[in-house]
Motif scaffolding. Structure first.
Motif, PDB file in Angstrom:
ATOM      1  N   UNK A 115       4.206  10.235   7.204  1.00  0.00           N
ATOM      2  CA  UNK A 115       4.173   8.995   7.978  1.00  0.00           C
ATOM      3  C   UNK A 115       3.351   7.955   7.227  1.00  0.00           C
ATOM      4  N   UNK A 116       3.903   6.729   7.157  1.00  0.00           N
ATOM      5  CA  UNK A 116       3.227   5.640   6.453  1.00  0.00           C
ATOM      6  C   UNK A 116       2.397   4.805   7.413  1.00  0.00           C
ATOM      7  N   UNK A 117       1.226   4.382   6.924  1.00  0.00           N
ATOM      8  CA  UNK A 117       0.327   3.503   7.675  1.00  0.00           C
ATOM      9  C   UNK A 117       0.028   2.291   6.801  1.00  0.00           C
ATOM     10  N   UNK A 118       0.558   1.137   7.176  1.00  0.00           N
ATOM     11  CA  UNK A 118       0.314  -0.076   6.409  1.00  0.00           C
ATOM     12  C   UNK A 118      -1.118  -0.531   6.656  1.00  0.00           C
ATOM     13  N   UNK A 164       5.681  -3.718   9.799  1.00  0.00           N
ATOM     14  CA  UNK A 164       4.838  -4.413  10.780  1.00  0.00           C
ATOM     15  C   UNK A 164       4.358  -3.426  11.837  1.00  0.00           C
ATOM     16  N   UNK A 165       5.274  -2.593  12.322  1.00  0.00           N
ATOM     17  CA  UNK A 165       4.907  -1.608  13.340  1.00  0.00           C
ATOM     18  C   UNK A 165       3.822  -0.666  12.818  1.00  0.00           C
ATOM     19  N   UNK A 166       3.956  -0.220  11.561  1.00  0.00           N
ATOM     20  CA  UNK A 166       2.941   0.695  11.017  1.00  0.00           C
ATOM     21  C   UNK A 166       1.603  -0.010  10.836  1.00  0.00           C
ATOM     22  N   UNK A 167       1.622  -1.292  10.532  1.00  0.00           N
ATOM     23  CA  UNK A 167       0.386  -2.070  10.423  1.00  0.00           C
ATOM     24  C   UNK A 167      -0.300  -2.171  11.788  1.00  0.00           C
ATOM     25  N   UNK A 224       4.354 -14.254  -4.017  1.00  0.00           N
ATOM     26  CA  UNK A 224       4.989 -13.015  -3.613  1.00  0.00           C
ATOM     27  C   UNK A 224       4.327 -12.375  -2.416  1.00  0.00           C
ATOM     28  N   UNK A 225       4.755 -11.155  -2.121  1.00  0.00           N
ATOM     29  CA  UNK A 225       4.223 -10.406  -0.983  1.00  0.00           C
ATOM     30  C   UNK A 225       4.187  -8.929  -1.360  1.00  0.00           C
ATOM     31  N   UNK A 226       3.053  -8.281  -1.060  1.00  0.00           N
ATOM     32  CA  UNK A 226       2.864  -6.866  -1.355  1.00  0.00           C
ATOM     33  C   UNK A 226       2.403  -6.145  -0.105  1.00  0.00           C
ATOM     34  N   UNK A 227       2.517  -4.832  -0.143  1.00  0.00           N
ATOM     35  CA  UNK A 227       2.081  -4.004   0.984  1.00  0.00           C
ATOM     36  C   UNK A 227       1.311  -2.808   0.442  1.00  0.00           C
ATOM     37  N   UNK A 228       0.103  -2.604   0.965  1.00  0.00           N
ATOM     38  CA  UNK A 228      -0.694  -1.420   0.642  1.00  0.00           C
ATOM     39  C   UNK A 228      -0.603  -0.479   1.827  1.00  0.00           C
ATOM     40  N   UNK A 253      -0.714   3.480  -1.711  1.00  0.00           N
ATOM     41  CA  UNK A 253       0.353   3.028  -2.587  1.00  0.00           C
ATOM     42  C   UNK A 253       0.507   1.536  -2.344  1.00  0.00           C
ATOM     43  N   UNK A 254       0.762   0.783  -3.397  1.00  0.00           N
ATOM     44  CA  UNK A 254       1.004  -0.658  -3.241  1.00  0.00           C
ATOM     45  C   UNK A 254       2.394  -0.959  -3.770  1.00  0.00           C
ATOM     46  N   UNK A 255       3.222  -1.502  -2.885  1.00  0.00           N
ATOM     47  CA  UNK A 255       4.592  -1.842  -3.266  1.00  0.00           C
ATOM     48  C   UNK A 255       4.809  -3.344  -3.163  1.00  0.00           C
ATOM     49  N   UNK A 256       5.738  -3.830  -3.970  1.00  0.00           N
ATOM     50  CA  UNK A 256       6.100  -5.241  -3.971  1.00  0.00           C
ATOM     51  C   UNK A 256       7.262  -5.414  -2.994  1.00  0.00           C
ATOM     52  N   UNK A 257       7.056  -6.254  -1.977  1.00  0.00           N
ATOM     53  CA  UNK A 257       8.132  -6.461  -1.007  1.00  0.00           C
ATOM     54  C   UNK A 257       8.788  -7.835  -1.139  1.00  0.00           C
TER      55      UNK A 257
END
Length: 194
Positions: free
Chosen positions: A68-71, A173-176, A56-60, A96-100
């Motif tokens: 405003x979100x910052x990955x 990706x942009x926020x990362x 899978x893939x997750x994002x913190x 926050x960690x979400x499942x993408x």
């Protein structure tokens, strides 16, 4: 519930374990499945677990006061993910960690991890090496954000996360990368023309 010990061997790679040690490890690592869109940790929650990503893939990410979100991290197969600041300091989550992408994870609590350290010293060494590498990677990322162009950061992102662009949204990706989605589109267009 007994897990497939080949998964334990996958998590810990080439570490040799006795059957008894495998039983101890299996007793503290718990397999959990999450669907795309699930959130496994919310900012301000207590952080109880560290997760190994089997698939899978997750994002913190962190959300500032203006929303405003910052990955901070993407988590993919064979990576570990948590809000480490909170996990190690017993403070509230700042991420926050979400499942993408649908994910299968193995989770372990801080207390259980400490017990493993005392029972199986090779595991403490394994995690120390993982933390050293993660710390070095985060330092490199900070330096790249300070000293590289957005195009260079994007190129590094693609090397670190090959094929992830199909899984995540452009604004993730942009926020990362610390740029706007419009800048990301321009960078991709420029690179495709070269």
């Amino acid at each position: 519930m007994r897990t497939d010990n080949s998964k334990i061997k996958e998590i810990f790679k080439d570490l040799p374990f006795s059957d008894e040690q495998i039983k101890v490890i299996e007793s503290v690592f718990h397999k959990v499945n999450f669907k795309k869109g699930n959130t496994i940790l919310i900012a301000n929650d207590k952080v109880e677990y560290q997760y190994y990503i089997l698939s899978g893939c997750l994002r913190a990410y962190h959300t500032d006061k203006q929303g405003k979100e910052y990955t901070v991290q993407f988590g993919i197969k064979d990576w570990w993910i948590s809000d480490y600041t909170a996990f190690f300091s017993d403070s509230k989550a700042i991420m926050t960690i979400e499942v993408i992408q649908d994910a299968t994870l193995y989770r372990i609590s801080k207390d259980d991890k400490e017990k493993l350290y005392s029972q199986i010293p090779a595991i403490e060494n394994f995690f120390r090496i993982k933390l050293e590498r993660a710390f070095a990677a985060f330092q490199k990322r900070i330096l790249s954000n300070l000293s590289q162009t957005a195009t260079e950061r994007y190129s590094n992102f693609i090397k670190t996360y090959p094929n992830i662009e199909k899984l995540v949204k452009n604004y993730h990706i942009a926020s990362y990368l610390g740029i706007t989605t419009e800048s990301l589109s321009r960078i991709r267009k420029d690179l495709s023309q070269n």
